[in-house]
Motif scaffolding. Structure first.
Motif, mmCIF file in Angstrom:
data_model
loop_
_atom_site.group_PDB
_atom_site.id
_atom_site.type_symbol
_atom_site.label_atom_id
_atom_site.label_comp_id
_atom_site.label_asym_id
_atom_site.label_seq_id
_atom_site.Cartn_x
_atom_site.Cartn_y
_atom_site.Cartn_z
ATOM 1 N N UNK A 124 -16.717 9.850 40.618
ATOM 2 C CA UNK A 124 -17.863 9.223 39.960
ATOM 3 C C UNK A 124 -17.409 8.119 39.009
ATOM 4 N N UNK A 125 -16.359 8.382 38.246
ATOM 5 C CA UNK A 125 -15.862 7.367 37.313
ATOM 6 C C UNK A 125 -15.270 6.181 38.067
ATOM 7 N N UNK A 126 -14.590 6.452 39.176
ATOM 8 C CA UNK A 126 -14.040 5.352 39.972
ATOM 9 C C UNK A 126 -15.158 4.482 40.536
ATOM 10 N N UNK A 127 -16.242 5.121 41.007
ATOM 11 C CA UNK A 127 -17.368 4.363 41.556
ATOM 12 C C UNK A 127 -18.055 3.528 40.484
ATOM 13 N N UNK A 128 -18.288 4.125 39.313
ATOM 14 C CA UNK A 128 -18.953 3.365 38.258
ATOM 15 C C UNK A 128 -18.068 2.220 37.783
ATOM 16 N N UNK A 129 -16.758 2.412 37.791
ATOM 17 C CA UNK A 129 -15.850 1.329 37.443
ATOM 18 C C UNK A 129 -15.876 0.210 38.463
ATOM 19 N N UNK A 130 -15.950 0.564 39.739
ATOM 20 C CA UNK A 130 -16.026 -0.455 40.798
ATOM 21 C C UNK A 130 -17.307 -1.257 40.705
ATOM 22 N N UNK A 131 -18.367 -0.645 40.204
ATOM 23 C CA UNK A 131 -19.671 -1.299 40.147
ATOM 24 C C UNK A 131 -19.824 -2.221 38.942
ATOM 25 N N UNK A 132 -18.824 -2.268 38.077
ATOM 26 C CA UNK A 132 -18.977 -2.994 36.812
ATOM 27 C C UNK A 132 -17.842 -3.992 36.618
ATOM 28 N N UNK A 133 -18.198 -5.188 36.099
ATOM 29 C CA UNK A 133 -17.162 -6.133 35.692
ATOM 30 C C UNK A 133 -17.212 -6.388 34.182
ATOM 31 N N UNK A 134 -17.986 -5.561 33.464
ATOM 32 C CA UNK A 134 -18.067 -5.671 32.015
ATOM 33 C C UNK A 134 -17.749 -4.352 31.348
ATOM 34 N N UNK A 135 -18.787 -3.654 30.906
ATOM 35 C CA UNK A 135 -18.612 -2.391 30.182
ATOM 36 C C UNK A 135 -19.383 -1.266 30.865
ATOM 37 N N UNK A 136 -18.735 -0.109 30.991
ATOM 38 C CA UNK A 136 -19.365 1.122 31.484
ATOM 39 C C UNK A 136 -19.534 2.067 30.299
ATOM 40 N N UNK A 137 -20.737 2.652 30.171
ATOM 41 C CA UNK A 137 -20.995 3.619 29.099
ATOM 42 C C UNK A 137 -21.688 4.838 29.699
ATOM 43 N N UNK A 138 -20.997 5.963 29.695
ATOM 44 C CA UNK A 138 -21.602 7.223 30.121
ATOM 45 C C UNK A 138 -21.916 8.039 28.861
ATOM 46 N N UNK A 139 -23.182 8.257 28.608
ATOM 47 C CA UNK A 139 -23.661 8.975 27.422
ATOM 48 C C UNK A 139 -23.993 10.407 27.825
ATOM 49 N N UNK A 140 -23.331 11.363 27.199
ATOM 50 C CA UNK A 140 -23.586 12.751 27.590
ATOM 51 C C UNK A 140 -23.536 13.660 26.367
ATOM 52 N N UNK A 141 -24.004 14.875 26.562
ATOM 53 C CA UNK A 141 -23.978 15.896 25.523
ATOM 54 C C UNK A 141 -22.542 16.260 25.155
ATOM 55 N N UNK A 142 -22.353 16.680 23.916
ATOM 56 C CA UNK A 142 -21.069 17.223 23.468
ATOM 57 C C UNK A 142 -21.276 18.685 23.127
#
Length: 233
Positions: free
Chosen positions: A148-166
């Protein structure tokens, strides 16, 4: 609290079951708008992480992965419009129930909703200035996080932000005490399960590949961030 000592990675949220009650599911999507506005912290994320990258003249593109009922991308679109900033948003979810709800709930909002996975968009060769997600990471199987992280990185040429619960006992206790009002939906039951499934900051740092950073965000949030353009901030 022993219940929260480790991730409950095999616990299943009721709304993710194919045969869950469709009426309760629709109420859950509708109530997400209230929950996210109250506790997801997107206003602060928009101000500090997204708005500095937007322009009054040149449109920026943003992808929201796993958008659920669609309330978060609609909020981002409204905030950008109020600030006079140009932002084109695509919001995707693989669940046809969520995709249908988002399209029907948010017509003519300036957000393009699609039923699709991040892998499908990556396969199409698409790329966005910004990629975000809200409450997706804890849904993933442990062996699904790297892809999932690899795919989201491939889809972006700027900034990726995954917001989740801690995950924390305090977060669990506060949600347990405050979620009684969300009746007729899966919000309370699945919210508690979500906290049990979520990562601590240390766990997320250990699980994320090199290049990703974990930041604390109030209240009880992890932001998993990747800067593809080296801009930082």
């Amino acid at each position: 609290m022993e219940l929260l000592r480790g991730r409950a990675a095999h616990a299943v949220e009721e709304m993710d079951r194919p045969g869950c009650d469709p009426v309760r599911l629709e109420r859950t999507y509708a109530q997400f708008a209230l929950v996210n506005r109250a506790v997801s912290g997107w206003r602060g994320i928009y101000r500090s992480q997204l708005r500095p990258r937007l322009s009054h003249d040149t449109p920026a593109t943003l992808l929201d992965i796993g958008c659920g009922g669609g309330d978060v991308p609609v909020l981002l679109s409204r905030w950008a419009a109020r600030d006079g900033l140009r932002l084109e948003i695509t919001a995707i979810d693989p669940d046809p129930r969520a995709s249908r709800f988002a399209v029907e709930r948010h017509p003519a909002t300036g957000v393009t909703f699609r039923q699709a996975t991040s892998a499908e968009l990556a396969g199409e060769g698409l790329s966005f200035d910004l990629v975000v997600s809200n409450h997706v990471l804890h849904h993933l199987a442990e062996d699904g996080l790297p892809a999932f992280l690899a795919e989201s990185g491939r889809l972006c040429h700027g900034r990726v932000i995954h917001n989740d619960l801690r995950r924390s006992p305090v977060a669990y206790g506060l949600f347990f005490a405050s979620s009684w009002a969300f009746t007729g939906s899966y919000i309370r039951q699945d919210g508690l399960t979500s906290i049990r499934r979520s990562y601590t900051a240390a766990e997320l740092r250990a699980a994320a590949p090199p290049g990703w950073t974990v930041r604390h965000h109030a209240p009880y949030r992890n932001l998993l961030i990747l800067d593809k353009d080296g801009a930082g901030g």
